[in-house]
Design a protein around this motif. Structure first.
Motif, PDB file in Angstrom:
ATOM      1  N   VAL A   1       0.838  -1.205   0.000  1.00  0.00           N
ATOM      2  CA  VAL A   1       0.000   0.000   0.000  1.00  0.00           C
ATOM      3  C   VAL A   1       0.869   1.250   0.000  1.00  0.00           C
ATOM      4  O   VAL A   1       0.646   2.193  -0.776  1.00  0.00           O
ATOM      5  N   GLU A   2       1.878   1.286   0.864  1.00  0.00           N
ATOM      6  CA  GLU A   2       2.759   2.447   0.948  1.00  0.00           C
ATOM      7  C   GLU A   2       3.514   2.665  -0.360  1.00  0.00           C
ATOM      8  O   GLU A   2       3.697   3.804  -0.800  1.00  0.00           O
ATOM      9  N   ARG A   3       3.932   1.590  -0.988  1.00  0.00           N
ATOM     10  CA  ARG A   3       4.670   1.711  -2.245  1.00  0.00           C
ATOM     11  C   ARG A   3       3.786   2.260  -3.362  1.00  0.00           C
ATOM     12  O   ARG A   3       4.201   3.123  -4.137  1.00  0.00           O
TER      13      ARG A   3
ATOM     14  N   PHE B   1       3.169   6.972  -6.086  1.00  0.00           N
ATOM     15  CA  PHE B   1       3.004   7.424  -7.469  1.00  0.00           C
ATOM     16  C   PHE B   1       1.948   8.530  -7.541  1.00  0.00           C
ATOM     17  O   PHE B   1       1.020   8.568  -6.724  1.00  0.00           O
ATOM     18  N   PRO B   2       2.052   9.437  -8.521  1.00  0.00           N
ATOM     19  CA  PRO B   2       1.154  10.608  -8.533  1.00  0.00           C
ATOM     20  C   PRO B   2      -0.294  10.300  -8.864  1.00  0.00           C
ATOM     21  O   PRO B   2      -1.190  11.028  -8.447  1.00  0.00           O
ATOM     22  N   VAL B   3      -0.530   9.222  -9.633  1.00  0.00           N
ATOM     23  CA  VAL B   3      -1.895   8.828  -9.995  1.00  0.00           C
ATOM     24  C   VAL B   3      -2.076   7.367  -9.630  1.00  0.00           C
ATOM     25  O   VAL B   3      -1.291   6.508 -10.053  1.00  0.00           O
ATOM     26  N   VAL B   4      -3.089   7.069  -8.837  1.00  0.00           N
ATOM     27  CA  VAL B   4      -3.366   5.708  -8.395  1.00  0.00           C
ATOM     28  C   VAL B   4      -4.790   5.342  -8.796  1.00  0.00           C
ATOM     29  O   VAL B   4      -5.745   6.009  -8.378  1.00  0.00           O
ATOM     30  N   VAL B   5      -4.930   4.313  -9.619  1.00  0.00           N
ATOM     31  CA  VAL B   5      -6.249   3.819 -10.026  1.00  0.00           C
ATOM     32  C   VAL B   5      -6.484   2.504  -9.313  1.00  0.00           C
ATOM     33  O   VAL B   5      -5.751   1.526  -9.532  1.00  0.00           O
TER      34      VAL B   5
ATOM     35  N   LEU C   1      -5.394   2.200   1.547  1.00  0.00           N
ATOM     36  CA  LEU C   1      -4.782   2.850   0.394  1.00  0.00           C
ATOM     37  C   LEU C   1      -5.140   4.331   0.360  1.00  0.00           C
ATOM     38  O   LEU C   1      -4.291   5.188   0.059  1.00  0.00           O
ATOM     39  N   ALA C   2      -6.380   4.649   0.671  1.00  0.00           N
ATOM     40  CA  ALA C   2      -6.811   6.050   0.679  1.00  0.00           C
ATOM     41  C   ALA C   2      -6.019   6.855   1.712  1.00  0.00           C
ATOM     42  O   ALA C   2      -5.586   7.983   1.443  1.00  0.00           O
ATOM     43  N   GLU C   3      -5.813   6.299   2.893  1.00  0.00           N
ATOM     44  CA  GLU C   3      -5.036   6.993   3.925  1.00  0.00           C
ATOM     45  C   GLU C   3      -3.603   7.233   3.460  1.00  0.00           C
ATOM     46  O   GLU C   3      -3.030   8.315   3.684  1.00  0.00           O
ATOM     47  N   ALA C   4      -3.013   6.238   2.800  1.00  0.00           N
ATOM     48  CA  ALA C   4      -1.647   6.382   2.298  1.00  0.00           C
ATOM     49  C   ALA C   4      -1.568   7.456   1.214  1.00  0.00           C
ATOM     50  O   ALA C   4      -0.613   8.243   1.165  1.00  0.00           O
TER      51      ALA C   4
ATOM     52  N   LYS D   1      -1.626  10.966   2.630  1.00  0.00           N
ATOM     53  CA  LYS D   1      -0.318  11.369   3.161  1.00  0.00           C
ATOM     54  C   LYS D   1       0.665  11.725   2.053  1.00  0.00           C
ATOM     55  O   LYS D   1       1.460  12.656   2.191  1.00  0.00           O
ATOM     56  N   SER D   2       0.596  10.996   0.932  1.00  0.00           N
ATOM     57  CA  SER D   2       1.578  11.203  -0.139  1.00  0.00           C
ATOM     58  C   SER D   2       1.188  12.310  -1.112  1.00  0.00           C
ATOM     59  O   SER D   2       2.033  12.828  -1.837  1.00  0.00           O
ATOM     60  N   GLY D   3      -0.107  12.641  -1.182  1.00  0.00           N
ATOM     61  CA  GLY D   3      -0.584  13.633  -2.135  1.00  0.00           C
ATOM     62  C   GLY D   3      -1.000  13.058  -3.473  1.00  0.00           C
ATOM     63  O   GLY D   3      -1.302  13.803  -4.409  1.00  0.00           O
TER      64      GLY D   3
END
Length: 348
Positions: A69-71, A75-79, A108-111, A114-116
């Motif tokens: 999940v953290e990895r 990335f800037p866009v997550v589908v 995943l949403a929480e991660a 945090k990452s933007g």
């Protein structure tokens, strides 16, 4: 700012890249853009032709692993397309269905918060619940929902998906968009029981399996329920409309469906028999007659149904300039044609 398709510095993470929708999205991203792809799944049989693409990195894993999940969230866009979404499993494996459709995507949403990262999360039209025969268009902004009783574990999937939507929409700092698919269909959809999967697939694959095997199509509770079927190729075009209109898409929920393709399940069976006979060059009357079956007898204890699902698509048209185009008979023919070619040797 819209995402620039010619920017090789962009990497999109596709969770569920080996699934039905994910495999089509993967192909489209590689064909239409210069982006890189970080693909995550537990099964890659649909994307064998992409496994050695220099623009791709693949990870055989799932969202149950916090490290994964953290990895992904870097990335800037997550589908996120990952889900247990087979109706027969809603009754038999309700706890696993809930974990898959709430616990893992919530993490995943929480991660991503945090990452933007921009999280594009695939929900479901099931969140509209137990709609009736006279239900009108289902609107993202105003339509309420009623689910069946707790004893009807059929609703395990829908309730988990709805809770995830609520969690995502309320999560501070998250850039998000939620997609509600209305019966995406096309090549690579689902599986043939006993060949590359077990249990009961969704209705189009169930009907296709019966036709290829020369068995009667099963009309659950008479096939009175109505659904809207949408080409997976329209679904992919929607995703690119989303990428282009990113600012309009943030913090929004979108129905994705083709209201022109609404049909009863009984009529769907009739259309598929006609198209199959045409593709195979056989008389339609030579095919087995559809058979009416009881819902609980077919799917198992806890089965319940929604009688009509007709999406309003005004919002995606207004904010994204998108409307699905592929007519129902074209959708069915391209789906059946693929299914016949892929499974005919395995049907005997």
């Amino acid at each position: 700012m819209p995402l620039q398709f010619n920017d090789p510095a962009i990497t999109v993470a596709i969770v569920g890249c080996g699934g039905f929708i994910g495999s089509h999205l993967l192909d489209a991203v590689l064909c239409r853009t210069k982006w890189r792809v970080f693909g995550v799944d537990v099964d890659f049989y649909r994307i064998q032709h992409r496994l050695h693409d220099e623009r791709c990195e693949f990870l055989n894993a799932d969202l149950a692993d916090p490290g994964v999940v953290e990895r992904i969230a870097k990335f800037p866009v997550v589908v996120n397309l990952a889900a247990i979404c087979t109706p027969s499993r809603y009754m038999a494996e309700a706890p696993a269905v809930i974990r898959s459709n709430y616990d893992h995507p919530a993490a995943l949403a929480e991660a991503c918060a945090k990452s933007g990262a921009w999280l594009i999360h695939f929900s479901t039209s099931e969140v509209y619940g137990r709609t009736l025969e006279d239900s009108g268009e289902l609107d993202e902004e105003s339509t309420g929902f009623v689910f069946g009783p707790v004893a009807s574990s059929r609703w395990s999937y829908a309730t988990a998906k709805l809770l995830t939507e609520r969690f995502i929409a309320g999560l501070e700092g998250l850039n998000w968009t939620i997609v509600r698919p209305f019966n995406f269909v096309g090549p690579y959809m689902d599986f043939m029981p006993g060949v590359d999967g077990e249990g009961i697939p969704r209705v189009l694959a169930s009907f296709s399996t019966a036709l290829v095997r020369g068995e009667p199509l099963k009309l659950v509770n008479g096939g009175k329920a109505r659904r809207t079927f949408t080409s997976v190729f329209d679904a992919i075009d929607f995703m690119f409309a989303l990428f282009v209109a990113r600012e309009n898409a943030l913090s929004q929920i979108f129905n994705v469906g083709n209201p022109d393709n609404e049909v009863s399940i009984a009529d769907l069976a009739a259309r598929m028999r006609r198209i199959y006979a045409h593709l195979k060059g056989v008389p339609e009357e030579s095919l087995p007659v559809p058979e009416v079956v009881d819902g609980e007898a077919y799917y198992g204890r806890g089965y319940d149904d929604s009688m009509r699902r007709l999406p309003s698509v005004e919002k995606s048209s207004r904010l994204l300039g998108f409307r699905a185009q592929v007519p129902l008979d074209v959708v069915l023919e391209e789906s059946l044609n693929w299914f016949i070619g892929h499974y005919s040797d395995a049907a005997d």
